[in-house]
Structures are given as structure tokens and as C-alpha cells.
Design an enzyme around this catalytic site. Structure first.
Site, PDB file in Angstrom:
ATOM      1  N   ARG A  62       0.834  -1.335   0.059  1.00 18.88           N
ATOM      2  CA  ARG A  62      -0.025   0.012   0.080  1.00 18.88           C
ATOM      3  C   ARG A  62       0.851   1.188   0.020  1.00 18.88           C
ATOM      4  O   ARG A  62       0.731   2.267  -0.616  1.00 18.88           O
ATOM      5  CB  ARG A  62      -0.869  -0.122   1.202  1.00 18.88           C
ATOM      6  CG  ARG A  62      -1.912  -1.131   1.248  1.00 18.88           C
ATOM      7  CD  ARG A  62      -2.906  -1.022   0.610  1.00 18.88           C
ATOM      8  NE  ARG A  62      -3.745   0.286   0.866  1.00 18.88           N
ATOM      9  CZ  ARG A  62      -5.145   0.308   0.045  1.00 18.88           C
ATOM     10  NH1 ARG A  62      -5.469  -0.633  -1.120  1.00 18.88           N
ATOM     11  NH2 ARG A  62      -5.967   1.375   0.208  1.00 18.88           N
ATOM     12  N   GLN A  97      -9.947  10.296   7.137  1.00 21.56           N
ATOM     13  CA  GLN A  97      -9.546   9.099   7.504  1.00 21.56           C
ATOM     14  C   GLN A  97      -8.631   8.236   6.609  1.00 21.56           C
ATOM     15  O   GLN A  97      -8.180   7.019   6.977  1.00 21.56           O
ATOM     16  CB  GLN A  97     -10.832   7.995   7.416  1.00 21.56           C
ATOM     17  CG  GLN A  97     -12.027   8.638   8.256  1.00 21.56           C
ATOM     18  CD  GLN A  97     -13.545   7.887   7.935  1.00 21.56           C
ATOM     19  OE1 GLN A  97     -13.771   6.970   8.291  1.00 21.56           O
ATOM     20  NE2 GLN A  97     -14.083   8.631   6.945  1.00 21.56           N
ATOM     21  N   ASN A  98      -8.083   8.848   5.763  1.00 20.13           N
ATOM     22  CA  ASN A  98      -7.386   8.290   4.727  1.00 20.13           C
ATOM     23  C   ASN A  98      -6.015   8.370   5.157  1.00 20.13           C
ATOM     24  O   ASN A  98      -5.553   9.221   6.000  1.00 20.13           O
ATOM     25  CB  ASN A  98      -7.438   9.000   3.580  1.00 20.13           C
ATOM     26  CG  ASN A  98      -8.666   8.606   2.828  1.00 20.13           C
ATOM     27  OD1 ASN A  98      -9.703   7.960   3.195  1.00 20.13           O
ATOM     28  ND2 ASN A  98      -8.843   9.614   1.783  1.00 20.13           N
ATOM     29  N   HIS A 115      -6.492   8.547  11.262  1.00 19.80           N
ATOM     30  CA  HIS A 115      -6.108   7.157  11.433  1.00 19.80           C
ATOM     31  C   HIS A 115      -4.614   6.725  10.951  1.00 19.80           C
ATOM     32  O   HIS A 115      -4.193   5.696  10.410  1.00 19.80           O
ATOM     33  CB  HIS A 115      -7.172   6.128  10.283  1.00 19.80           C
ATOM     34  CG  HIS A 115      -8.465   6.130  10.783  1.00 19.80           C
ATOM     35  ND1 HIS A 115      -9.621   5.772   9.904  1.00 19.80           N
ATOM     36  CD2 HIS A 115      -9.116   6.312  12.061  1.00 19.80           C
ATOM     37  CE1 HIS A 115     -10.729   5.784  10.690  1.00 19.80           C
ATOM     38  NE2 HIS A 115     -10.500   6.042  11.780  1.00 19.80           N
ATOM     39  N   SER A 183     -18.313   5.500   4.011  1.00 20.96           N
ATOM     40  CA  SER A 183     -19.353   4.644   3.993  1.00 20.96           C
ATOM     41  C   SER A 183     -19.989   4.961   5.368  1.00 20.96           C
ATOM     42  O   SER A 183     -21.210   4.392   5.357  1.00 20.96           O
ATOM     43  CB  SER A 183     -18.753   3.342   3.713  1.00 20.96           C
ATOM     44  OG  SER A 183     -18.015   3.054   4.826  1.00 20.96           O
ATOM     45  N   GLU A 209     -22.759   7.137  -3.568  1.00 18.80           N
ATOM     46  CA  GLU A 209     -24.257   6.827  -3.171  1.00 18.80           C
ATOM     47  C   GLU A 209     -24.317   7.086  -1.760  1.00 18.80           C
ATOM     48  O   GLU A 209     -23.331   7.271  -0.926  1.00 18.80           O
ATOM     49  CB  GLU A 209     -23.972   5.264  -3.508  1.00 18.80           C
ATOM     50  CG  GLU A 209     -23.072   4.593  -2.785  1.00 18.80           C
ATOM     51  CD  GLU A 209     -22.821   3.137  -3.367  1.00 18.80           C
ATOM     52  OE1 GLU A 209     -22.358   2.158  -2.440  1.00 18.80           O
ATOM     53  OE2 GLU A 209     -23.040   2.681  -4.534  1.00 18.80           O
ATOM     54  N   ALA A 225     -16.376  11.836  -6.699  1.00 16.34           N
ATOM     55  CA  ALA A 225     -15.975  12.884  -5.968  1.00 16.34           C
ATOM     56  C   ALA A 225     -15.250  13.979  -6.692  1.00 16.34           C
ATOM     57  O   ALA A 225     -15.250  15.241  -6.762  1.00 16.34           O
ATOM     58  CB  ALA A 225     -14.802  12.348  -5.016  1.00 16.34           C
TER      59      ALA A 225
HETATM   60  P1  NAD Z   1     -15.023   2.783   2.495  1.00 17.32           P
HETATM   61  O1  NAD Z   1     -14.150   2.103   1.675  1.00 17.32           O
HETATM   62  O2  NAD Z   1     -15.479   2.072   3.768  1.00 17.32           O
HETATM   63  O3  NAD Z   1     -16.145   3.628   1.951  1.00 17.32           O
HETATM   64  C1  NAD Z   1     -15.647   4.051   0.729  1.00 17.32           C
HETATM   65  C2  NAD Z   1     -16.804   5.112   0.462  1.00 17.32           C
HETATM   66  O4  NAD Z   1     -16.475   5.954  -0.706  1.00 17.32           O
HETATM   67  C3  NAD Z   1     -18.212   4.483  -0.218  1.00 17.32           C
HETATM   68  O5  NAD Z   1     -19.438   5.082   0.337  1.00 17.32           O
HETATM   69  C4  NAD Z   1     -18.347   4.584  -1.514  1.00 17.32           C
HETATM   70  O6  NAD Z   1     -19.637   4.915  -2.151  1.00 17.32           O
HETATM   71  C5  NAD Z   1     -17.492   5.885  -1.719  1.00 17.32           C
HETATM   72  N1  NAD Z   1     -16.725   6.202  -3.044  1.00 17.32           N
HETATM   73  C6  NAD Z   1     -16.343   5.047  -3.819  1.00 17.32           C
HETATM   74  N2  NAD Z   1     -15.769   5.651  -4.987  1.00 17.32           N
HETATM   75  C7  NAD Z   1     -16.106   6.848  -4.944  1.00 17.32           C
HETATM   76  C8  NAD Z   1     -15.861   8.071  -5.738  1.00 17.32           C
HETATM   77  N3  NAD Z   1     -15.223   8.081  -7.073  1.00 17.32           N
HETATM   78  N4  NAD Z   1     -16.421   9.370  -5.367  1.00 17.32           N
HETATM   79  C9  NAD Z   1     -16.867   9.710  -4.446  1.00 17.32           C
HETATM   80  N5  NAD Z   1     -17.162   8.534  -3.304  1.00 17.32           N
HETATM   81  C10 NAD Z   1     -16.811   7.248  -3.757  1.00 17.32           C
HETATM   82  O7  NAD Z   1     -14.066   4.024   3.250  1.00 17.32           O
HETATM   83  P2  NAD Z   1     -14.179   4.728   4.563  1.00 17.32           P
HETATM   84  O8  NAD Z   1     -15.558   5.228   4.891  1.00 17.32           O
HETATM   85  O9  NAD Z   1     -12.931   5.806   4.461  1.00 17.32           O
HETATM   86  O10 NAD Z   1     -13.551   3.770   5.588  1.00 17.32           O
HETATM   87  C11 NAD Z   1     -12.567   2.891   5.708  1.00 17.32           C
HETATM   88  C12 NAD Z   1     -11.154   2.878   6.375  1.00 17.32           C
HETATM   89  O11 NAD Z   1     -10.305   2.585   5.377  1.00 17.32           O
HETATM   90  C13 NAD Z   1     -10.805   4.257   6.753  1.00 17.32           C
HETATM   91  O12 NAD Z   1     -10.698   4.203   8.294  1.00 17.32           O
HETATM   92  C14 NAD Z   1      -9.417   4.479   6.106  1.00 17.32           C
HETATM   93  O13 NAD Z   1      -8.265   4.607   7.278  1.00 17.32           O
HETATM   94  C15 NAD Z   1      -9.343   3.114   5.594  1.00 17.32           C
HETATM   95  N6  NAD Z   1      -9.014   3.284   4.015  1.00 17.32           N
HETATM   96  C16 NAD Z   1      -8.049   4.219   3.600  1.00 17.32           C
HETATM   97  C17 NAD Z   1      -7.613   4.435   2.395  1.00 17.32           C
HETATM   98  C18 NAD Z   1      -6.843   5.707   1.728  1.00 17.32           C
HETATM   99  O14 NAD Z   1      -6.057   6.113   2.605  1.00 17.32           O
HETATM  100  N7  NAD Z   1      -6.895   6.296   0.561  1.00 17.32           N
HETATM  101  C19 NAD Z   1      -8.069   3.606   1.286  1.00 17.32           C
HETATM  102  C20 NAD Z   1      -8.943   2.455   1.923  1.00 17.32           C
HETATM  103  C21 NAD Z   1      -9.133   2.345   3.007  1.00 17.32           C
END
Ligand code: NAD
Length: 238
Positions: A62, A97-98, A115, A183, A209, A225
């Protein structure tokens, strides 16, 4: 409807969805797998204790991946909003949260990683955080104390998120709370919308969604987004 001219203090919560179009997988893909792994096999302290090689290899992958991608129009729009509002002395905080660094690479400054961050290592011996871009599978020494006890500086399930007092103080002061690309399944972040409403803030969801907590929002716009975030920022900035 939220009247833009009344807004003075914005708190923005972002999740994996804002980075999806940069090429980083979100968490909850079909079947509850995250890149072919069950979440409980790679993102809990128990998983790390049971199989550190699997967890370190997963995060090494990652970490390498996020260094190959670039911020998208949604990250840049939020950075522009942050810069403009900062120059006008207005309050704004992005809580992400990313664990990627795409908000800061786009130029956002008022940002908290609740996070943790992929590009940091946490030493389990001296508890110091260091910048980290390489791998951990080969058990490199901590740059501060030399112990071979580094772990990814990410908050796993069951661990306490970072910056919570600062986050709750910002939510208490917000008059607009915006949730982007999350989500609504991971607590405590999933509860922020209720906290914001409880103290009188207007609430807006921008997501692909409806999220699990979509009924808590006063207003919502659904779409990718890279489209809905720049549109909303343009409205705010007039
Ligand atoms: P999640 O994966 O649970 O949910 C993702 C959300 O994003 C969903 O509601 C989905 O509908 C939406 N989504 C997907 N594609 C999209 C787009 N193109 N435009 C707008 N919305 C879109 O993610 P979460 O709620 O952030 O929770 C997951 C946990 O996973 C977090 O705690 C985070 O730390 C971690 N995480 C981080 C990353 C990152 O740093 N990029 C990636 C994956 C997971």
C-alpha cells in the site's frame, strides 16, 4: 437548503472515496475484501501479532502504491477552499480517515489524519514516529533508537484514533459539516455527523451513493468525488 453566505466555520470529513479516482482502492469492496484480504487479517493488532509478515507486506504494498498515484480534482478543490478561507481568516478543518498523503500533496494545510499515515513508521520500542517511504518487511532499525520494532503508523481496528480532542472541539464550533467519500461504517468518524447536528451545524454528504448514515444529512449530492467536490467548492467560493 444550506445558505452558503451564512457559513463561517466548516469541518470536512473525508474517506477512501475521495482517493478512489486517484487509483487507491476503497475499503469495502464487494464481499468485504480489501485487496483480496479479509480486513481482520490485515488491519487489527491481533492480525499483526499473529502474522506480522503478512501485515507488513500488505502495508509495504500500500505504501509503495500511494507513492505512484497523484491527487485528483477533489483533493485540489479542497486545498483551494482551505487556502482561500485561510487568506480570509475563516475557520476550516479537513479531518481525513485516509492514510494516503493526497490532501497534503494537493496543498491542503489545515488537515488531521485521524487514522495515521502510510508514510510514517511508529517504533514500538521508543514510540517515536519517523517519516518512512521504504519497506518494513526486512525489519529495518528505528532511525531514532535502533530497535527493529517498527510498525506502520496506521490506526487499526480496536485502536484509538488520533487527535480526538481537537476533532471534537472543531465539530463543536462548526456551522457546516461536510462528509466526502466515506461509507459511514467506521466509528467514531461515522458518528461525527450526529455530533455536528446535535450542536446545530448544517450537514452535507458528498458521495458516490448514500452512506449508511445518509438520513442524518440535511443535504446530499451523489456522484464521483472529482465532479461533486469541485462543483460544491465553486459554489462556496462564489
Ligand atoms: P470505505 O471504503 O468504507 O467507503 C468508501 C466510500 O467511498 C463509499 O461510501 C463509496 O460509495 C464511496 N466512493 C467510492 N468511490 C467514490 C468516488 N469515486 N467518489 C466519491 N465517493 C466514492 O471507506 P471509509 O469510509 O473511508 O472507511 C474505511 C477505512 O479504510 C478508513 O478508516 C481508512 O483509514 C481506510 N482506508 C484508507 C484508504 C486511503 O488512505 N486512501 C483507502 C482504503 C481504506
Amino acid at each position: 437548503m444550506i445558505r452558503v453566505k451564512d457559513v463561517k466555520n466548516i469541518v470536512i470529513l473525508t474517506g477512501a472515496g475521495i482517493s478512489a479516482e486517484s487509483g487507491i482502492d476503497t475499503f469495502r469492496s464487494e464481499g468485504g475484501l480489501w485487496e483480496q484480504h479479509r480486513i481482520e487479517d490485515v488491519a487489527t493488532p491481533e492480525a499483526f501479532a499473529r502474522n506480522p509478515d503478512l501485515v507488513l507486506r500488505f502495508y509495504d504494498m500500500r505504501r509503495e502504491r500511494i507513492q505512484q498515484v497523484i491527487p485528483n480534482a477533489a483533493h485540489f478543490a479542497l486545498a483551494e477552499l482551505d487556502a482561500r478561507w485561510r487568506s480570509e481568516g475563516r475557520h476550516l478543518l479537513i479531518i481525513t480517515q485516509n492514510v494516503d498523503d493526497l490532501h497534503e500533496r494537493a496543498g491542503a494545510q489545515r488537515l488531521l489524519h485521524m487514522h495515521g499515515e502510510h508514510l510514517k513508521a511508529l517504533c514500538q520500542a521508543c514510540e517515536v514516529r519517523s517519516d518512512w517511504r521504504g519497506t518494513m518487511i526486512d525489519r529495518p532499525p528505528c532511525p531514532v533508537c535502533g530497535a527493529r520494532a517498527l510498525r506502520p503508523d496506521v490506526v487499526w481496528f480496536g485502536e484509538m484514533p488520533y487527535h480526538m480532542p481537537e476533532i471534537y472541539a472543531a465539530i463543536r464550533a462548526a456551522d457546516l459539516f461536510v462528509s466526502i467519500g466515506t461509507s459511514g461504517a467506521v466509528y467514531p468518524a461515522a458518528g461525527f455527523v450526529r455530533d455536528a447536528r446535535g450542536q446545530g451545524a448544517k450537514t452535507l454528504e458528498l458521495n458516490l451513493e448514500p452512506s449508511q448514515g445518509s438520513h442524518w444529512f440535511d443535504d446530499a449530492r451523489y456522484g464521483p468525488a472529482t465532479e461533486v467536490v469541485p462543483e460544491w467548492v465553486e459554489e462556496i467560493l462564489g
